[in-house]
Design a protein around this motif. Sequence first.
Motif, PDB file in Angstrom:
ATOM      1  N   ASN A   1      76.718  85.705  58.521  1.00 11.49           N
ATOM      2  CA  ASN A   1      76.135  86.614  59.514  1.00 11.49           C
ATOM      3  C   ASN A   1      76.805  86.484  60.881  1.00 11.49           C
ATOM      4  OD1 ASN A   1      73.732  87.731  57.898  1.00 11.49           O
ATOM      5  ND2 ASN A   1      73.406  85.510  57.747  1.00 11.49           N
ATOM      6  N   ASP A   2      78.115  86.167  60.875  1.00 11.14           N
ATOM      7  CA  ASP A   2      78.910  86.037  62.108  1.00 11.14           C
ATOM      8  C   ASP A   2      78.418  84.916  63.012  1.00 11.14           C
ATOM      9  OD1 ASP A   2      80.705  88.155  61.519  1.00 11.14           O
ATOM     10  OD2 ASP A   2      79.204  89.611  62.157  1.00 11.14           O
ATOM     11  N   ILE A   3      77.830  83.886  62.419  1.00  9.19           N
ATOM     12  CA  ILE A   3      77.372  82.720  63.162  1.00  9.19           C
ATOM     13  C   ILE A   3      78.159  81.493  62.711  1.00  9.19           C
ATOM     14  CG2 ILE A   3      75.422  81.193  63.665  1.00  9.19           C
ATOM     15  CD1 ILE A   3      73.575  83.576  63.291  1.00  9.19           C
ATOM     16  N   TYR A   4      78.623  80.722  63.682  1.00  5.08           N
ATOM     17  CA  TYR A   4      79.395  79.506  63.407  1.00  5.08           C
ATOM     18  C   TYR A   4      78.758  78.338  64.150  1.00  5.08           C
ATOM     19  CZ  TYR A   4      82.902  82.810  61.743  1.00  5.08           C
ATOM     20  OH  TYR A   4      83.551  83.814  61.068  1.00  5.08           O
ATOM     21  N   LEU A   5      78.874  77.160  63.554  1.00  6.57           N
ATOM     22  CA  LEU A   5      78.342  75.940  64.146  1.00  6.57           C
ATOM     23  C   LEU A   5      79.497  75.024  64.543  1.00  6.57           C
ATOM     24  CD1 LEU A   5      76.020  73.895  64.749  1.00  6.57           C
ATOM     25  CD2 LEU A   5      76.170  73.217  62.334  1.00  6.57           C
ATOM     26  N   ILE A   6      79.503  74.602  65.811  1.00  7.42           N
ATOM     27  CA  ILE A   6      80.514  73.664  66.302  1.00  7.42           C
ATOM     28  C   ILE A   6      79.862  72.306  66.499  1.00  7.42           C
ATOM     29  CG2 ILE A   6      82.092  73.100  68.194  1.00  7.42           C
ATOM     30  CD1 ILE A   6      82.386  76.077  68.738  1.00  7.42           C
ATOM     31  N   ASP A   7      80.447  71.287  65.896  1.00  5.24           N
ATOM     32  CA  ASP A   7      79.957  69.919  66.071  1.00  5.24           C
ATOM     33  C   ASP A   7      80.398  69.424  67.444  1.00  5.24           C
ATOM     34  OD1 ASP A   7      79.242  67.261  65.978  1.00  5.24           O
ATOM     35  OD2 ASP A   7      79.998  66.940  63.939  1.00  5.24           O
ATOM     36  N   LEU A   8      79.435  69.101  68.293  1.00  3.77           N
ATOM     37  CA  LEU A   8      79.728  68.704  69.667  1.00  3.77           C
ATOM     38  C   LEU A   8      79.909  67.196  69.830  1.00  3.77           C
ATOM     39  CD1 LEU A   8      77.272  71.108  71.511  1.00  3.77           C
ATOM     40  CD2 LEU A   8      79.722  71.404  71.134  1.00  3.77           C
ATOM     41  N   MET A   9      79.802  66.451  68.729  1.00  2.00           N
ATOM     42  CA  MET A   9      80.060  65.006  68.754  1.00  2.00           C
ATOM     43  C   MET A   9      79.270  64.318  69.864  1.00  2.00           C
ATOM     44  SD  MET A   9      82.004  64.247  66.233  1.00  2.00           S
ATOM     45  CE  MET A   9      82.537  62.597  66.689  1.00  2.00           C
ATOM     46  N   ASP A  10      78.021  64.731  70.027  1.00  2.00           N
ATOM     47  CA  ASP A  10      77.138  64.137  71.025  1.00  2.00           C
ATOM     48  C   ASP A  10      77.032  62.632  70.783  1.00  2.00           C
ATOM     49  OD1 ASP A  10      75.196  63.855  73.011  1.00  2.00           O
ATOM     50  OD2 ASP A  10      73.566  64.428  71.655  1.00  2.00           O
ATOM     51  N   MET A  11      77.213  61.845  71.832  1.00  2.00           N
ATOM     52  CA  MET A  11      77.180  60.390  71.759  1.00  2.00           C
ATOM     53  C   MET A  11      78.260  59.829  70.830  1.00  2.00           C
ATOM     54  SD  MET A  11      73.010  59.900  71.582  1.00  2.00           S
ATOM     55  CE  MET A  11      73.069  58.114  71.775  1.00  2.00           C
ATOM     56  N   GLY A  12      79.279  60.648  70.565  1.00  2.00           N
ATOM     57  CA  GLY A  12      80.355  60.216  69.686  1.00  2.00           C
ATOM     58  C   GLY A  12      79.969  60.218  68.218  1.00  2.00           C
ATOM     59  N   ILE A  13      78.855  60.871  67.876  1.00  2.00           N
ATOM     60  CA  ILE A  13      78.331  60.851  66.515  1.00  2.00           C
ATOM     61  C   ILE A  13      78.510  62.224  65.867  1.00  2.00           C
ATOM     62  CG2 ILE A  13      76.291  60.476  65.086  1.00  2.00           C
ATOM     63  CD1 ILE A  13      75.190  58.736  67.351  1.00  2.00           C
ATOM     64  N   GLN A  14      79.073  62.238  64.661  1.00  2.00           N
ATOM     65  CA  GLN A  14      79.225  63.489  63.938  1.00  2.00           C
ATOM     66  C   GLN A  14      77.860  64.029  63.501  1.00  2.00           C
ATOM     67  OE1 GLN A  14      81.901  62.618  60.658  1.00  2.00           O
ATOM     68  NE2 GLN A  14      83.627  63.443  61.781  1.00  2.00           N
ATOM     69  N   GLU A  15      77.752  65.351  63.499  1.00  2.00           N
ATOM     70  CA  GLU A  15      76.556  66.048  63.021  1.00  2.00           C
ATOM     71  C   GLU A  15      75.291  65.545  63.709  1.00  2.00           C
ATOM     72  OE1 GLU A  15      77.793  67.446  58.585  1.00  2.00           O
ATOM     73  OE2 GLU A  15      76.982  65.420  58.763  1.00  2.00           O
ATOM     74  N   ARG A  16      75.426  65.393  65.016  1.00  2.00           N
ATOM     75  CA  ARG A  16      74.286  64.957  65.827  1.00  2.00           C
ATOM     76  C   ARG A  16      73.715  66.132  66.618  1.00  2.00           C
ATOM     77  NH1 ARG A  16      69.789  62.404  66.808  1.00  2.00           N
ATOM     78  NH2 ARG A  16      69.390  62.068  69.019  1.00  2.00           N
ATOM     79  N   THR A  17      74.582  66.850  67.328  1.00  2.00           N
ATOM     80  CA  THR A  17      74.178  67.990  68.149  1.00  2.00           C
ATOM     81  C   THR A  17      75.208  69.097  67.981  1.00  2.00           C
ATOM     82  OG1 THR A  17      73.177  66.501  69.768  1.00  2.00           O
ATOM     83  CG2 THR A  17      73.589  68.758  70.478  1.00  2.00           C
ATOM     84  N   GLY A  18      74.752  70.335  67.876  1.00  2.00           N
ATOM     85  CA  GLY A  18      75.677  71.437  67.647  1.00  2.00           C
ATOM     86  C   GLY A  18      75.489  72.589  68.611  1.00  2.00           C
TER      87      GLY A  18
ATOM     88  N   VAL B   1      74.891  79.404  71.841  1.00  2.00           N
ATOM     89  CA  VAL B   1      73.569  78.795  71.949  1.00  2.00           C
ATOM     90  C   VAL B   1      73.741  77.274  71.984  1.00  2.00           C
ATOM     91  CG1 VAL B   1      71.261  78.574  70.949  1.00  2.00           C
ATOM     92  CG2 VAL B   1      72.555  80.706  70.646  1.00  2.00           C
ATOM     93  N   GLU B   2      73.373  76.649  73.107  1.00  2.00           N
ATOM     94  CA  GLU B   2      73.449  75.213  73.382  1.00  2.00           C
ATOM     95  C   GLU B   2      74.871  74.767  73.771  1.00  2.00           C
ATOM     96  OE1 GLU B   2      70.382  74.660  73.556  1.00  2.00           O
ATOM     97  OE2 GLU B   2      69.414  74.124  71.681  1.00  2.00           O
ATOM     98  N   THR B   3      74.913  73.717  74.606  1.00  2.00           N
ATOM     99  CA  THR B   3      76.207  73.136  75.000  1.00  2.00           C
ATOM    100  C   THR B   3      76.249  71.626  74.808  1.00  2.00           C
ATOM    101  OG1 THR B   3      75.562  72.650  77.301  1.00  2.00           O
ATOM    102  CG2 THR B   3      76.441  74.857  76.834  1.00  2.00           C
ATOM    103  N   SER B   4      75.103  70.982  74.636  1.00  2.00           N
ATOM    104  CA  SER B   4      74.973  69.532  74.706  1.00  2.00           C
ATOM    105  C   SER B   4      75.361  69.049  76.097  1.00  2.00           C
ATOM    106  CB  SER B   4      75.786  68.823  73.625  1.00  2.00           C
ATOM    107  OG  SER B   4      75.489  67.425  73.602  1.00  2.00           O
ATOM    108  N   ALA B   5      75.654  67.752  76.231  1.00  2.00           N
ATOM    109  CA  ALA B   5      76.000  67.175  77.528  1.00  2.00           C
ATOM    110  C   ALA B   5      77.471  67.396  77.853  1.00  2.00           C
ATOM    111  CB  ALA B   5      75.677  65.677  77.518  1.00  2.00           C
ATOM    112  N   SER B   6      77.848  67.118  79.092  1.00  2.00           N
ATOM    113  CA  SER B   6      79.211  67.406  79.545  1.00  2.00           C
ATOM    114  C   SER B   6      80.299  66.735  78.717  1.00  2.00           C
ATOM    115  CB  SER B   6      79.360  67.033  81.024  1.00  2.00           C
ATOM    116  OG  SER B   6      78.644  67.954  81.826  1.00  2.00           O
ATOM    117  N   PRO B   7      80.129  65.486  78.237  1.00  2.00           N
ATOM    118  CA  PRO B   7      81.181  64.901  77.394  1.00  2.00           C
ATOM    119  C   PRO B   7      81.445  65.675  76.103  1.00  2.00           C
ATOM    120  CG  PRO B   7      79.794  63.169  78.286  1.00  2.00           C
ATOM    121  CD  PRO B   7      79.120  64.465  78.623  1.00  2.00           C
TER     122      PRO B   7
END
Length: 319
Positions: A9-26, A38-44
């Motif tokens: 449905n034209d939606i993609y998920l990017i792994d943002l590696m929050d806290m250096g952890i895979q599949e934590r925040t997207g 939708v969402e950015t997580s923290a600046s790192p």
Amino acid sequence: MQGVTELGNDIYLIDLMDMGIQERTGAYVIKADELTIVETSASPSIPHLLAGLKELGLDPADVKHLIVTHVHLDHAGGAGLFLEHCPEATVYVHPRGKRHLADPSKLIMGARAVYGEKFDQLFDPILPIPDVRLVEMEEDRTLKIGDRILTFMDTPGHAKHHFSIHDSGSNGVFTGDTIGVLYPQLAREGVELSLPSTSPNQFSPEDMLASATKIESLNPERIYFGHYGMSASPVQVFAQLRYWLPIFIEESERVWKANHGVESAEIAEQIKSALFAKVQAYLETRGVKLDNEVYEIIQLDLNVGSMGMIDRMEKLAKQ
């Protein structure tokens, strides 16, 4: 593509590696006529967001809409930094959260109190967002992007400054933390687990259940979690919340009552241990062994969640 998952449905998920952890925040990318994030997580996490857009062949300068479900730093802390790459983007935020994005000083102060010396590593920098680029989205307001309509819903429970967004293009709902945290590491093994997100300081089980009922009434086909990924089994998601939330409350109250006069930090650790034991027993019956990597993430979530349970009970004790 590494770090990017196509969800349909034209939606993609990017792994943002929050806290250096895979599949934590997207972050979710909606590839519509008007590019939407939708969402950015923290600046790192912003370098990972930019890299994901590049993998998708997208230019951040083309982003028109940036949506944050709530202003907790692991969802919106990087929004100001990301905007430096998105000159045409508007940020959509809950009415209760707008002032904190315009002036993040209180967010910074609160996070420093919790994370101490780790603050800079986890969150810095947190940049203010000009008021002219912020738009409040109240209950039932809509945003049309291409041939799809995003409808915003006030969904407190995890936080009072939280909304969820229904997407007509997928009949899915971006729920942030309102109805819990999903563990895709387990889903790949045929076990779907989602736990309530009960972090301080606005956790309300009553509001959380009411928000779940509101989302459920839409009969969505997909749930897009902030942590982490999509569930195509909404019935299971709502059942999990209604199963686990009473357990969280009962175990927390039991530990609280048995430790009158003990320091809050010690009680929180005992609550975490009690909840972890319940989750471990549940997963053990489903063939998940204790050496599974998912337990590290569950421990992180229960650590923060136990603080929210203590905060709730301290407030109740003062009433």
